[in-house]
Design an enzyme around this catalytic site. Sequence first.
Site, PDB file in Angstrom:
ATOM      1  N   GLY A   1       0.877  -1.176   0.000  1.00 21.73           N
ATOM      2  CA  GLY A   1       0.000   0.000   0.000  1.00 21.73           C
ATOM      3  C   GLY A   1       0.907   1.217   0.000  1.00 21.73           C
TER       4      GLY A   1
ATOM      5  CD  GLN B   1      -2.438  11.080   1.698  1.00 20.38           C
ATOM      6  OE1 GLN B   1      -1.305  11.125   1.207  1.00 20.38           O
ATOM      7  NE2 GLN B   1      -3.167  12.152   1.879  1.00 20.38           N
TER       8      GLN B   1
ATOM      9  CG  ASP C   1      -0.773   1.121  -4.215  1.00 18.49           C
ATOM     10  OD1 ASP C   1      -0.862   1.694  -3.115  1.00 18.49           O
ATOM     11  OD2 ASP C   1      -1.759   0.946  -4.963  1.00 18.49           O
TER      12      ASP C   1
ATOM     13  CG  ASN D   1     -10.234  -2.019   3.554  1.00 19.87           C
ATOM     14  OD1 ASN D   1     -10.087  -1.729   2.354  1.00 19.87           O
ATOM     15  ND2 ASN D   1     -10.194  -1.105   4.511  1.00 19.87           N
TER      16      ASN D   1
ATOM     17  CB  THR E   1      -5.830  -2.502   6.216  1.00 18.01           C
ATOM     18  OG1 THR E   1      -4.705  -2.280   5.360  1.00 18.01           O
ATOM     19  CG2 THR E   1      -7.109  -2.359   5.422  1.00 18.01           C
TER      20      THR E   1
ATOM     21  NE  ARG F   1      -5.356   9.749  16.589  1.00 19.13           N
ATOM     22  CZ  ARG F   1      -5.883   8.952  15.669  1.00 19.13           C
ATOM     23  NH1 ARG F   1      -6.663   7.951  16.017  1.00 19.13           N
ATOM     24  NH2 ARG F   1      -5.650   9.159  14.387  1.00 19.13           N
TER      25      ARG F   1
ATOM     26  CG  HIS G   1      -8.081   1.267  15.894  1.00 17.49           C
ATOM     27  ND1 HIS G   1      -7.684   2.354  16.634  1.00 17.49           N
ATOM     28  CD2 HIS G   1      -8.098   1.692  14.599  1.00 17.49           C
ATOM     29  CE1 HIS G   1      -7.462   3.377  15.830  1.00 17.49           C
ATOM     30  NE2 HIS G   1      -7.708   3.006  14.593  1.00 17.49           N
TER      31      HIS G   1
HETATM   32  N1  LIG Z   1      -4.846   1.033  12.373  1.00 20.71           N
HETATM   33  C1  LIG Z   1      -4.886   2.355  12.454  1.00 20.71           C
HETATM   34  O1  LIG Z   1      -4.709   2.938  13.513  1.00 20.71           O
HETATM   35  C2  LIG Z   1      -5.121   3.169  11.202  1.00 20.71           C
HETATM   36  C3  LIG Z   1      -4.806   4.534  11.161  1.00 20.71           C
HETATM   37  C4  LIG Z   1      -5.016   5.240   9.979  1.00 20.71           C
HETATM   38  C5  LIG Z   1      -5.527   4.583   8.856  1.00 20.71           C
HETATM   39  N2  LIG Z   1      -5.829   3.266   8.940  1.00 20.71           N
HETATM   40  C6  LIG Z   1      -6.303   2.523   7.767  1.00 20.71           C
HETATM   41  O2  LIG Z   1      -5.192   2.284   6.890  1.00 20.71           O
HETATM   42  C7  LIG Z   1      -5.655   2.096   5.562  1.00 20.71           C
HETATM   43  C8  LIG Z   1      -4.824   2.923   4.599  1.00 20.71           C
HETATM   44  O3  LIG Z   1      -4.973   4.291   4.863  1.00 20.71           O
HETATM   45  P1  LIG Z   1      -4.309   5.376   3.859  1.00 20.71           P
HETATM   46  O4  LIG Z   1      -4.635   6.703   4.415  1.00 20.71           O
HETATM   47  O5  LIG Z   1      -2.895   5.037   3.570  1.00 20.71           O
HETATM   48  O6  LIG Z   1      -5.206   5.111   2.539  1.00 20.71           O
HETATM   49  P2  LIG Z   1      -4.849   5.484   1.037  1.00 20.71           P
HETATM   50  O7  LIG Z   1      -6.123   5.404   0.252  1.00 20.71           O
HETATM   51  O8  LIG Z   1      -4.082   6.744   0.967  1.00 20.71           O
HETATM   52  O9  LIG Z   1      -3.879   4.308   0.575  1.00 20.71           O
HETATM   53  C9  LIG Z   1      -4.314   2.993   0.424  1.00 20.71           C
HETATM   54  C10 LIG Z   1      -3.556   2.412  -0.760  1.00 20.71           C
HETATM   55  O10 LIG Z   1      -3.907   1.038  -0.869  1.00 20.71           O
HETATM   56  C11 LIG Z   1      -3.846   0.712  -2.247  1.00 20.71           C
HETATM   57  N3  LIG Z   1      -4.536  -0.544  -2.493  1.00 20.71           N
HETATM   58  C12 LIG Z   1      -5.873  -0.774  -2.608  1.00 20.71           C
HETATM   59  N4  LIG Z   1      -6.084  -2.078  -2.851  1.00 20.71           N
HETATM   60  C13 LIG Z   1      -4.866  -2.675  -2.883  1.00 20.71           C
HETATM   61  C14 LIG Z   1      -4.439  -4.015  -3.090  1.00 20.71           C
HETATM   62  N5  LIG Z   1      -5.308  -4.992  -3.325  1.00 20.71           N
HETATM   63  N6  LIG Z   1      -3.113  -4.271  -3.039  1.00 20.71           N
HETATM   64  C15 LIG Z   1      -2.232  -3.272  -2.819  1.00 20.71           C
HETATM   65  N7  LIG Z   1      -2.568  -1.991  -2.631  1.00 20.71           N
HETATM   66  C16 LIG Z   1      -3.876  -1.703  -2.662  1.00 20.71           C
HETATM   67  C17 LIG Z   1      -4.479   1.914  -2.923  1.00 20.71           C
HETATM   68  O11 LIG Z   1      -4.127   1.958  -4.315  1.00 20.71           O
HETATM   69  C18 LIG Z   1      -3.899   3.059  -2.122  1.00 20.71           C
HETATM   70  O12 LIG Z   1      -2.727   3.592  -2.707  1.00 20.71           O
HETATM   71  C19 LIG Z   1      -7.153   2.419   5.608  1.00 20.71           C
HETATM   72  O13 LIG Z   1      -7.901   1.234   5.692  1.00 20.71           O
HETATM   73  C20 LIG Z   1      -7.316   3.225   6.892  1.00 20.71           C
HETATM   74  O14 LIG Z   1      -8.606   3.142   7.440  1.00 20.71           O
HETATM   75  C21 LIG Z   1      -5.655   2.557  10.085  1.00 20.71           C
HETATM   76  O1  LIG Z   2     -10.177   6.805  11.995  1.00 19.72           O
HETATM   77  C1  LIG Z   2      -9.836   6.239  10.962  1.00 19.72           C
HETATM   78  O2  LIG Z   2     -10.627   5.919  10.071  1.00 19.72           O
HETATM   79  C2  LIG Z   2      -8.382   5.962  10.711  1.00 19.72           C
HETATM   80  C3  LIG Z   2      -7.663   5.391  11.886  1.00 19.72           C
HETATM   81  O3  LIG Z   2      -8.273   4.243  12.392  1.00 19.72           O
HETATM   82  C4  LIG Z   2      -7.411   6.407  12.960  1.00 19.72           C
HETATM   83  O4  LIG Z   2      -7.695   6.113  14.137  1.00 19.72           O
HETATM   84  O5  LIG Z   2      -6.909   7.486  12.641  1.00 19.72           O
END
Ligand SMILES: NC(=O)c1ccc[n+]([C@@H]2O[C@H](COP(=O)([O-])OP(=O)(O)OC[C@H]3O[C@@H](n4cnc5c(N)ncnc54)[C@H](O)[C@@H]3O)[C@@H](O)[C@H]2O)c1
Ligand SMILES: O=C(O)C[C@H](O)C(=O)O
Length: 320
Positions: free
Chosen positions: A10, A13, A34, A96, A120, A152, A176
Site C-alpha cells: 500500500g 498516504q 501498490d 478491505n 488497514t 493521542r 480499535h
Molecule cells: N490502524 C490504524 O490505527 C489506522 C490509522 C489510519 C488509517 N488506517 C487505515 O489504513 C488504511 C490505509 O490508509 P491510507 O490513508 O494510507 O489510505 P490510502 O487510500 O491513501 O492508501 C491505500 C492504498 O492502498 C492501495 N490498495 C488498494 N487495494 C490494494 C491491493 N489490493 N493491493 C495493494 N494496494 C492496494 C491503494 O491503491 C492506495 O494507494 C485504511 O484502511 C485506513 O482506514 C488505520
Molecule cells: O479513523 C480512521 O478511520 C483511521 C484510523 O483508524 C485512525 O484512528 O486514525
Amino acid sequence: MARPKIALIGAGQIGGTLAHLTAIKELGDVVLFDIAEGIPEGKALDIAESGPAEGFDASLKGTQDYADIAGADVCIVTAGVPRKPGMSRDDLLGINLKVMKSVGEGIAKHAPDAFVICITNPLDAMVWALREFSGLPHEKVCGMAGVLDSARFRHFLAEEFKVSMKDVTAFVLGGHGDTMVPLTRYSTVAGIPLPDLVEMGWTTQDKLDAIVQRTRDGGAEIVGLLKTGSAFYAPATSAIEMAEAYLKDQKRLLPCAAYVDNAYGLDGFYVGVPTVIGAGGIERVVEIKMNKDEQAMFNNSVDAVKGLVAACKGIDETLA
Ligand SMILES: NC(=O)c1ccc[n+]([C@@H]2O[C@H](COP(=O)([O-])OP(=O)(O)OC[C@H]3O[C@@H](n4cnc5c(N)ncnc54)[C@H](O)[C@@H]3O)[C@@H](O)[C@H]2O)c1
Ligand SMILES: O=C(O)C[C@H](O)C(=O)O
C-alpha cells in the site's frame, strides 16, 4: 551485512509516509508495493531524491509485482480503503477483507519469514483475516492501533497538564473502534496515575472524561477535518515504532493488536493488549490486572471485534 528489507504493501498516504520515515531513520531498504500503477514508483523516486539533502543511505523501489518483496524482514500493510466523514471504520470491512486476501497470499508466497504489521481498518478484524489468509505464525502477525491511540491520549493529556509529552505514559487497549479502552489507572505523568492527578487538583474528573472521549473519537476528528481520507502521520510513526522494536530487538512494551491465547479470558483471538516486541515478533502478551469497570469495558470491546470477525466469516467462507 545487508541492510534489512522493509516491504510496504500500500503506497497511499500512510505507505508514502512510512517509506519516508524508514529512509530518514535508515531502518533499511524499502519496497513500496501498490496496485495503482506509477504511485509506488513515483513516491519511491521522490523520496530517494530527498536522500542527498537529508543524507540517508537507503534504496527505494516502487512496484506492482509481489516478487519484489521477496525476503522482506518486515511487511507493513496499509493496502485498502480509508473512511470518509460519516462512515465508521467497520463500513470498510467488506472491501478491505478482499484486499487482505490478496495481500496475505502475496506475503505467504514471497515473504513468509517477515514480521507483519497490519494497519488497514477495521484493524482487529483485518489483522485476524490477514493472519488467516497468510498462514504465518501468530507471533509474526500483529496490528497497529494501540500505539496510535495511546499517543493521542498522551498528546491530549500533555496539553491539559502543560507538561512534556515525554513524561506522559498511557495505555489504550481493546479493539480499535468506538469501544476502545483508554485505561486511566495505568496512564501516568512521570509515574503518577491519572486518578491521583485528579485528587491533586491538576484536572477535574469531567475534564479527564472528556479527554478519554476525545481519544476514542481521535480518528473521526481527523477524518472530519481532512474530509478526503484519514490520519497518516501519527499512524505511520506508530507503526515505525513497532517495526524498529522488532528490527533492533528492543523488547519494547507496546500496546498492539496481538493474538491472545489463554490470557484476558480469551482463547485465540486478536485484540489490543500490551505486548513485548523484540526479534521474536510478539514475544509476550502482558496480562494486566483490571478492575470490574475496566474488565467490563474491555469485554464490550472484545464483543464488538467478535462481531466483525463473524461478519468476515460470513463474507468469505474460507475463513469460517
Ligand atoms: N490502524 C490504524 O490505527 C489506522 C490509522 C489510519 C488509517 N488506517 C487505515 O489504513 C488504511 C490505509 O490508509 P491510507 O490513508 O494510507 O489510505 P490510502 O487510500 O491513501 O492508501 C491505500 C492504498 O492502498 C492501495 N490498495 C488498494 N487495494 C490494494 C491491493 N489490493 N493491493 C495493494 N494496494 C492496494 C491503494 O491503491 C492506495 O494507494 C485504511 O484502511 C485506513 O482506514 C488505520
Ligand atoms: O479513523 C480512521 O478511520 C483511521 C484510523 O483508524 C485512525 O484512528 O486514525
